[in-house]
Design a protein around this motif. Structure first.
Motif, short mmCIF file in Angstrom:
data_model
loop_
_atom_site.label_atom_id
_atom_site.label_comp_id
_atom_site.label_asym_id
_atom_site.label_seq_id
_atom_site.Cartn_x
_atom_site.Cartn_y
_atom_site.Cartn_z
N ARG A 88 0.82 -1.22 0.00
CA ARG A 88 0.00 0.00 0.00
C ARG A 88 0.85 1.26 0.00
NH1 ARG A 88 -4.33 -1.91 4.58
NH2 ARG A 88 -5.18 -3.61 3.35
N ASP A 89 2.16 1.09 -0.04
CA ASP A 89 3.07 2.22 0.04
C ASP A 89 2.82 3.18 -1.14
OD1 ASP A 89 5.11 3.97 0.28
OD2 ASP A 89 6.69 2.55 -0.31
N PRO A 90 2.40 4.41 -0.85
CA PRO A 90 2.07 5.34 -1.94
C PRO A 90 3.21 5.54 -2.94
CG PRO A 90 1.34 6.24 0.16
CD PRO A 90 2.13 4.99 0.47
N VAL A 121 3.27 2.57 -5.24
CA VAL A 121 2.10 2.63 -6.11
C VAL A 121 2.33 3.65 -7.23
CG1 VAL A 121 -0.34 3.36 -6.18
CG2 VAL A 121 0.45 1.81 -4.38
N TYR A 135 -9.64 1.80 -3.61
CA TYR A 135 -8.42 2.62 -3.63
C TYR A 135 -8.40 3.62 -4.78
CZ TYR A 135 -6.56 -0.45 -0.06
OH TYR A 135 -6.37 -1.14 1.11
N LEU A 168 -7.93 2.94 -7.93
CA LEU A 168 -6.77 2.63 -8.78
C LEU A 168 -7.04 2.96 -10.24
CD1 LEU A 168 -5.61 -0.78 -7.27
CD2 LEU A 168 -4.81 1.53 -6.73
N PRO A 178 -3.18 -2.48 -3.48
CA PRO A 178 -2.95 -1.57 -4.61
C PRO A 178 -1.71 -1.91 -5.45
CG PRO A 178 -3.62 -0.32 -2.69
CD PRO A 178 -3.49 -1.75 -2.24
#
Lengths: 365, 359
Positions: A10-12, A15, A46, A48, A224
């Motif tokens: 989930r690390d932005p 992503v 999310y 996406l 994500p």
């Protein structure tokens, strides 16, 4: 947010890197279908789809187990649940799915003993605690839920729990992929295979599909970064003209899958033709009990007659489940059909494409 | 009655009816001796307001000294049913006090009095009832409110689930105070007093619905003390609301629609305890939709943001308070969530009951 097992996925920053990589490989329009309703849910949860270039369109697949369970199966469930002396057990989100006339919630309100369980093994325990009742478990879901259902049958047999039975309605992924890819109006260029199904079954079954239809397939997880990685891996193949099965969910899936689970499935179940709601009958796409376990089959125990059933004429769930229409294309979407008043199953479960659109999508006014 | 149950005759004595019972029986609702015994020995032991002890049909209460611009009486009523009666962090008694105290407080009123109605099911063990009544007394003391009137009814077995409690609260607010759900205005900040989801998960677990064991406790608590501190620091507060059933998301959608504004939340700033997050993740539940019984949403004008946040943080129930979003312009009333990935999605009200997902 605090440290958790999914932080990496989930690390932005990760992503954003994956989203940038996707933008850099895409040169043409592509349609990618995510099989699993859990993936549809995560994509919309999310947002996406907002991170993808306009060329990439995600099509939501038939992998919401609640959505594809046939009307006949639900009406049979309602018929059994309404009988005196029956405790009917089910996964929670099945309770709101409409049958021809009512759902299991209304059956409960009318006096039926309908209980939510998180595992069929709980249903066996309920049967042991209520020897004077017939306890029925609604066996729905893809390959993911089957091992524990098989385990519950074996457990009931070992412990001579004779008042437990299942209403078999499980379905299989590969026959549905065949059905979609061989359809004349198919629009799918590549698949994201459902990671949890593959954790059980592996992905060797998908290799002939990728080859036969020249269709890249990525085994994909639910976070994500998992989803974007799956999308990136199929896009690279689409752009370079190759088609194979790649594993983007290595932390949970190996090619052979969970062999002891598979062995348990084949001990108890065998492939049968099954009717998918909104799609129709797909050959050998479901699991039925083997003859030696037929005494655990609720259909036989309750001697059910085949039912005549009718869908709402407004609902286009079949088109949505085949990937030919988006939920927002339906004239009843967010009008006659809402999560409170679902006309079709995809509006019911959180995994259903229509419900996910209703909850999350920007297009909803 | 079977022959074994008939009182045996031991000479010329009249068999006395059983006077000591350990469960609620229909006679407890008769209005006669048993009712009086129950009130005297159980209820009055814990609920000992002089007004209640006076034994009249109603309680008279004094109006507080009027504020310069006058006072308004604020009232709310709430029925409480919960299975099981007791759960980690609280019970139906504490819930019945806090729920109503909190509702009255949400208009910025100072809550003074409660009334309570108890619907008892025949067969309810008296010690379970007593534990609940004692817990109500404790919660009322904690909230500094007086229970001034009460009533008891008994139903036959099967006509109620052990014990239902309905409470009504009475409080007073300065007549000029305009705190309400339709007061959110563009540029306001949305504050949340602490992590969400604990009550919903704790009760679901106590019910045995989750199939997992956690150490999560309900947050049930009276919020009136914290609200008093908040209003002292931020008297211009526009909206107060406690996100109970339906959770944070449903409550904020209600406010957005009432006020006719859009509200935007920042996902990363919404506090959720890690065990709650993990339990929800495992079960396919969303903490933003789980019930709370001791959390406060405050919507305040921008110039009072810091004062409001400091006041919440200084209170024991608001240590983890945070600014979680802001009010956008006039609109149909939608709730937006900006995710940690920088994407946005719409949050809607909870549809029906919260159900664990299949896989």
């Amino acid at each position: 947010m605090t440290a958790g097992i999914f932080d990496k996925q989930r690390d932005p920053r990760r992503v954003r890197e994956l989203a940038a990589a996707i933008k850099s490989v895409v040169t043409r329009p592509w349609k990618i279908m995510e099989i699993c309703g859990g993936q549809t849910h995560a994509i919309l949860h999310y947002g996406l789809d907002q991170l993808l270039p306009p060329e990439v369109e995600l099509i939501h697949g038939p992998g919401c187990p609640v959505c594809v369970t046939s009307l006949e199966a639900i009406d049979s469930a309602l018929q059994i649940a309404g009988q005196p002396g029956v405790i009917f057990t089910s996964f929670g989100d099945m309770l709101r799915v409409p049958g021809s006339r009512q759902d299991l919630f209304s059956a409960r309100a009318a006096g039926a003993d309908v209980r939510v369980v998180t595992s069929p093994l709980d249903a066996v325990s309920i049967a042991q605690q209520n020897p004077d009742k017939q306890v029925v478990f609604f066996a729905i879901g893809f390959e993911t839920t089957v091992p524990v259902i098989a385990a519950s049958i074996l457990h009931a047999q070992r412990n001579q729990v004779s008042n437990f039975s299942i209403l078999p309605a499980n379905v299989l992924v590969p026959p549905a992929m065949h059905a979609i890819l061989s359809s004349p109006d198919n629009q799918v260029n590549a698949f994201l295979a459902a990671g949890h199904v593959c954790a059980i079954m592996g992905y060797w079954e998908y290799e002939p599909i990728a080859q036969a239809y020249n269709c890249p397939i990525a085994v994909t997880g639910f976070e994500p970064a998992d989803l974007l990685e799956g999308i990136l891996l199929v896009l690279r193949q689409l752009e370079s003209g190759t088609a194979s099965v790649v594993n983007a969910y290595g932390r949970a899936v190996i090619r052979e899958g969970n062999q002891s689970a598979q062995q348990m499935i084949s001990q108890v179940f065998q492939a049968v033709d099954r009717n998918w709601r909104g799609i129709g009958t797909i050959p050998l796409s479901g699991l039925g009990l083997r003859p030696e376990y037929s005494n655990f089959n609720s259909f036989e125990r309750f001697k059910l007659e085949p039912l005549a059933v009718a869908e709402s004429p407004l609902c286009i769930a079949g088109q949505v489940l085949r990937g030919n229409a988006k939920p927002t294309d339906c004239p009843a979407f967010a009008r006659e059909c809402t999560p409170q008043t679902p006309l079709g199953a995809p509006m019911v479960s959180a995994e259903g494409a229509c419900a996910a659109y209703h909850r999350y999508h920007k297009a909803v006014a | 009655m079977s022959p074994e149950e008939l009182p045996s005759m031991q000479g010329p004595v009249c068999p006395l009816p059983i006077s000591q019972r350990d469960t609620v029986v229909i006679g407890h609702g008769s209005g006669g001796v048993l009712t009086h015994q129950l009130i005297r020995d159980l209820f009055q032991k814990h609920l000992n307001s002089p007004r209640l002890r006076a034994g009249n049909d109603a309680a008279a209460i004094e109006l507080p000294a009027s504020a310069p611009e006058g006072l308004r009486l604020v009232t709310s009523t709430d029925a409480h049913i919960v299975t099981p009666l007791s759960f980690p962090g609280g019970d139906i008694g504490r819930l019945a006090v806090c729920g109503t105290v909190n509702d009255v407080s949400m208009l910025g009123a100072e809550v003074r009095y409660l009334t309570a109605t108890f619907i008892l099911e025949e067969g309810l063990p008296l010690d379970e009832l007593e534990a609940v009544v004692a817990s109500m007394a404790d919660a009322a003391a904690e909230a500094k409110v007086e229970i001034v009137a009460a009533d008891t009814k008994v139903t036959e077995k099967g006509q109620c689930d052990k014990l239902f409690i309905s409470t009504t609260g009475i409080g007073f607010a300065p007549a000029s105070r305009r705190i309400a759900g339709d007061q959110a205005a563009e540029g306001d900040l949305v504050l949340l007093s602490g992590p969400v989801g604990n009550h919903g998960v704790a009760v679901a677990e106590a019910r045995g619905n989750l199939g997992i064991r956690t150490a999560i406790r309900s947050d049930v608590a009276p919020l009136n003390g914290m609200i008093a501190a908040l209003l002292q620091a931020a008297p211009g507060t526009h909206v107060l609301r406690d996100p109970t059933r339906g959770g944070l998301a449903t409550t904020l959608v209600e406010i957005a629609r009432q006020s006719g504004v859009d509200i935007a939340l920042e996902e990363e700033s919404i506090p959720v305890d890690p065990p709650v997050r993990k339990a929800c993740e495992l079960l396919g539940l969303d903490p933003l939709y789980m019930a709370n019984e001791g959390k406060l949403i405050a919507i305040v004008p921008a110039h009072e943001e810091q004062a409001a946040l400091s006041a919440l943080n200084a209170h024991p129930l608001g240590k983890q308070a945070a600014v979680i979003g802001r009010v956008l312009g006039k609109s149909a009333g939608r709730l937006w969530l900006r995710t940690s990935l920088g994407t946005t999605r719409v949050l809607d009200m909870l549809a029906g009951a919260m159900l664990p997902r299949i896989c």
